[in-house]
Design an enzyme around this catalytic site. Sequence first.
Site, PDB file in Angstrom:
ATOM      1  CE1 TYR A 145       0.328   1.846   4.288  1.00  0.00           C
ATOM      2  CE2 TYR A 145       0.713  -0.509   4.588  1.00  0.00           C
ATOM      3  CZ  TYR A 145       0.803   0.789   5.059  1.00  0.00           C
ATOM      4  OH  TYR A 145       1.362   1.041   6.291  1.00  0.00           O
ATOM      5  CB  CYS A 146       1.914   3.800  -1.684  1.00  0.00           C
ATOM      6  SG  CYS A 146       1.169   3.537  -3.304  1.00  0.00           S
ATOM      7  CB  THR A 147      -0.088   8.382  -0.900  1.00  0.00           C
ATOM      8  OG1 THR A 147       1.026   8.473  -0.026  1.00  0.00           O
ATOM      9  CG2 THR A 147      -1.047   9.529  -0.623  1.00  0.00           C
TER      10      THR A 147
END
Length: 324
Positions: A185-187
Amino acid sequence: MQEKLDKETFKRKTVSFYRYVIVESPFELRNKLFAAWNELDCLGRIYVAKEGINAQMNVPEHYWEKFVDCIQNNEYLKDIPLKIAVEDDGKSFLKLQVKVRNKIVADGLNDDEFDVTNVGKHLDAREWNRAMDQGALVVDMRNHYESEVGKFEGAITPQAEKFADELPEVLEILKGKEEEKVLLYCTGGVRCEKTSAFLKHHGFKDVNQLYGGIIDYKRQVDQIQEENRFKGVNFVFDNRLGERISNDVISHCHQCGKPCDTHVNCSNVRCNLLFIQCEECASSYEGTCSDACKEYVMASPERKQELDNIHQYRPVKRYFKSRC
């Protein structure tokens, strides 16, 4: 520009989007997008490269439909997922910048060595939570100062300061776990897209990524009344510096250790260090990161010249690494 924004009587909507797609003429696309979005009074930071587009921007609400039409009428952007900011004061950006870059996210990779389109499976919020319940490995593909203020419980959080350094660090951390289920996951999803192809190239069999990143995860859990597993603040690369995803405060003021998750830049413009500071320390230190920087901002012009000469105010790194 800040004065102009403060005087505006209309609201702006902050939005982000990306797409990996072969762009035949990045400069031509750049000029076309700048002309169209400047006419709509849009502001933001947009990167265009031969490998695609990555955008974070705000749009006047009264031009939103025209903006969406612009997206839909562009061969590279049609049907691209738009991620609306969770918290938004309309002042996320002060000017419009559309730049041509070698890559939409600097990753240090030679993409000719592997198939960048062979990405992982995209999971919605419900699928993501179920995979977490089943013991999948959760990996935060953001920088250390981002995960410090917010993350999924139990996530692996690399300590790199930039994405290019994070990829080899993650590969080393996951060594020997090629058969396990991996959740990235990331922004907003763009870093996970490249990471998933990178990991699959290195033999990982079950690579998954959070659809729309943290931004869209928050929208989804609210919409379907799913449990929010993300704790804290989602760091964002605009003037807001963060948007609250949960009420949990998981970090501390870098100066006094009090629970706090407010990122600021040192008010000494010659320093500009990014760090976490509570209200009390902001008042005590005049918004600076140290006694040296406080002395500088409070100094006379003559004393500032002396400090300039000895570089007393300069930090070793751009980002503070917490010792709390």
